[in-house]
Design an enzyme around this catalytic site. Structure first.
Site, PDB file in Angstrom:
ATOM      1  N   GLU A   1      57.280 -20.068  19.296  1.00  0.00           N
ATOM      2  CA  GLU A   1      57.911 -21.114  19.899  1.00  0.00           C
ATOM      3  C   GLU A   1      56.615 -21.962  20.293  1.00  0.00           C
ATOM      4  O   GLU A   1      56.254 -23.018  19.662  1.00  0.00           O
ATOM      5  CB  GLU A   1      58.859 -20.948  21.233  1.00  0.00           C
TER       6      GLU A   1
ATOM      7  N   HIS B   1      70.555 -18.159  26.263  1.00  0.00           N
ATOM      8  CA  HIS B   1      70.226 -17.711  27.708  1.00  0.00           C
ATOM      9  C   HIS B   1      71.311 -18.039  28.410  1.00  0.00           C
ATOM     10  O   HIS B   1      71.815 -19.149  28.670  1.00  0.00           O
ATOM     11  CB  HIS B   1      69.019 -18.112  28.064  1.00  0.00           C
TER      12      HIS B   1
ATOM     13  N   HIS C   1      61.298 -13.624  21.542  1.00  0.00           N
ATOM     14  CA  HIS C   1      60.799 -14.841  21.456  1.00  0.00           C
ATOM     15  C   HIS C   1      59.305 -14.918  20.835  1.00  0.00           C
ATOM     16  O   HIS C   1      58.519 -13.956  21.400  1.00  0.00           O
ATOM     17  CB  HIS C   1      60.799 -15.628  22.650  1.00  0.00           C
TER      18      HIS C   1
ATOM     19  N   ASP D   1      70.125 -21.988  22.579  1.00  0.00           N
ATOM     20  CA  ASP D   1      69.078 -21.613  23.535  1.00  0.00           C
ATOM     21  C   ASP D   1      69.584 -21.871  25.139  1.00  0.00           C
ATOM     22  O   ASP D   1      69.960 -21.005  25.950  1.00  0.00           O
ATOM     23  CB  ASP D   1      67.696 -22.586  23.420  1.00  0.00           C
ATOM     24  N   ASP D   2      69.274 -23.149  25.617  1.00  0.00           N
ATOM     25  CA  ASP D   2      69.927 -23.371  27.158  1.00  0.00           C
ATOM     26  C   ASP D   2      70.454 -24.691  27.072  1.00  0.00           C
ATOM     27  O   ASP D   2      69.917 -25.737  27.654  1.00  0.00           O
ATOM     28  CB  ASP D   2      68.566 -23.558  27.819  1.00  0.00           C
TER      29      ASP D   2
ATOM     30  N   HIS E   1      71.192 -16.894  20.000  1.00  0.00           N
ATOM     31  CA  HIS E   1      70.138 -17.261  20.884  1.00  0.00           C
ATOM     32  C   HIS E   1      70.697 -18.022  21.968  1.00  0.00           C
ATOM     33  O   HIS E   1      70.551 -19.279  21.737  1.00  0.00           O
ATOM     34  CB  HIS E   1      68.730 -17.876  19.712  1.00  0.00           C
TER      35      HIS E   1
HETATM   36  N1  HPA Z   1      61.888 -19.881  25.576  1.00  0.00           N
HETATM   37  C1  HPA Z   1      61.138 -18.739  26.405  1.00  0.00           C
HETATM   38  N2  HPA Z   1      61.881 -18.410  27.435  1.00  0.00           N
HETATM   39  C2  HPA Z   1      63.055 -19.123  27.874  1.00  0.00           C
HETATM   40  C3  HPA Z   1      63.689 -19.908  26.958  1.00  0.00           C
HETATM   41  C4  HPA Z   1      63.025 -20.587  26.043  1.00  0.00           C
HETATM   42  O1  HPA Z   1      63.431 -21.349  24.941  1.00  0.00           O
HETATM   43  N3  HPA Z   1      64.704 -20.307  27.561  1.00  0.00           N
HETATM   44  C5  HPA Z   1      65.007 -19.338  28.679  1.00  0.00           C
HETATM   45  N4  HPA Z   1      63.916 -18.683  28.920  1.00  0.00           N
HETATM   46 ZN    ZN Z   2      65.129 -18.763  24.052  1.00  0.00          ZN
END
Ligand code: HPA
Ligand code: ZN
Length: 337
Positions: free
Chosen positions: A202, A21, A199, A280-281, A19
């Site tokens: 969340e 991006h 996703h 994630d990011d 996971h």
């Molecule tokens: N959630 C949803 N969209 C996203 C995320 C995330 O954590 N990171 C980049 N796009």
């Molecule tokens: Zn994500």
């Protein structure tokens, strides 16, 4: 070298990252370098100032700044540099395999051709395999705040590159955009032999996780934290061995959890959910994969056995062949011994 404490074991153990991006790996220094190269003005004066702006109230406030940052990516070389930097950084954390999201609509909507985006990422991926021995797969992620027709058009645009793409995902603003909105385009992707992930849960409710399972027929849930509000859903996820790709530092930064000591991951692991740890990011959330492991493990909330299980889960939940998964799981046991 024999690993000493848990942080050493976390570093030494082979991991898959599922996971991630690629646009979320844009470090402020690279953002400035690309802005300069492309003669674009940023509203920040320095990398330090950019980092100061990374205080998020929730998912949307993060996404606003994430799309703003991604606008410095214009040429094929920019996407190459972005992905190459991630592979190098991930290899230092002993990530041996990565399944990477990219958000083509964040770029095609600005006039950057799909071929430019995937061409740069793909070239970095091939180089990383040759120079770092690290394998990867690409997952084309649809932006859920846009309509299904836009996702369908993006899938059409991707068809000439079908062989470079392993699966499709669903990201961006979750609330108000349930998985069912994308039922048809996911069915088409599946018919093309693409793997499906999304996703869900969340910020969105457990119903969105049910929707990802039933309407999109996903093979993994990205995040999925809010499954814990629905006991029947947890039972289903455990029974089906449905992977959840958790992102602890993301959860902290986006206020999905109030503090790391309250992160539900250790309990989810104990409950038998097939959870994995991911970043994630990482450029926005303050840490790559090993930092995510260490953040959850703090206060002895994870044992060495838990870390070993999480590393194994990351390969079990991957789209690698059964033989490759088995090789990595054996390698994890050798490091653990
Ligand atoms: N959630 C949803 N969209 C996203 C995320 C995330 O954590 N990171 C980049 N796009
Ligand atoms: Zn994500």
């Amino acid at each position: 070298m024999r690993p000493q404490g848990l942080p050493d074991f976390i570093r030494a153990v082979p991991k898959a990252e599922l996971h991630l991006h690629i646009e979320g790996t844009l470090e402020p220094e690279l953002m400035f370098r690309l802005a300069k190269r492309n003669k674009r003005k940023l509203r920040f004066k320095s990398a330090a100032e950019v980092r100061k702006a990374y205080a998020f109230a929730g998912l949307q406030s993060f996404l606003d700044i994430y799309y703003e940052g991604a606008a410095v990516l214009i040429e094929e070389e920019d996407f190459y540099d972005l992905a190459a930097a991630y592979f190098k950084r991930a290899a230092a954390d002993n990530v041996r395999h990565a399944e990477i999201f990219f958000d083509p609509q964040a770029h095609t909507s600005r006039g950057v051709p799909f071929a430019t985006v995937i061409g740069g990422i793909r070239r970095a991926l091939v180089d990383a395999e040759a120079t770092l021995g690290m394998t990867s797969r690409l997952i084309l992620s649809f932006l859920r705040h846009l309509d299904e027709a836009d996702a369908a058009a993006t899938l059409d645009t991707a068809l000439p590159f079908r062989d470079w793409i392993t699966g499709v995902g669903l990201d961006s603003s979750e609330l108000g955009h349930p998985p069912e909105k994308f039922r048809t385009v996911f069915a088409r992707a599946r018919a093309l032999g693409l793997r499906c992930v999304a996703h869900a849960g969340e910020e969105g409710p457990p119903a969105y996780i049910w929707g990802a399972l039933d309407a999109l027929r996903v093979e993994r849930i990205d995040h999925g934290n809010r499954c814990l509000e629905d006991a029947a859903l947890v039972d289903r996820l455990v029974a089906r061995r449905m992977p959840l790709t958790l992102c602890p530092l993301s959860n902290l930064k986006l206020k999905v959890v109030p503090d790391m000591a309250a992160h539900p991951l250790p309990g989810m692991l104990a409950r038998g959910l097939l959870v994995t740890i991911n970043s994630d990011d990482p450029a926005y959330f303050g840490g790559y994969i090993n930092e995510n492991f260490k953040a959850v493990a703090a206060g002895e909330r994870l044992s060495a056995n838990d870390v070993r299980q999480l590393a194994k889960n990351s390969f079990t939940a991957s789209f690698l062949s059964a033989a490759d998964q088995a090789r990595w799981i054996a390698a994890i046991d050798r490091v653990a011994a």
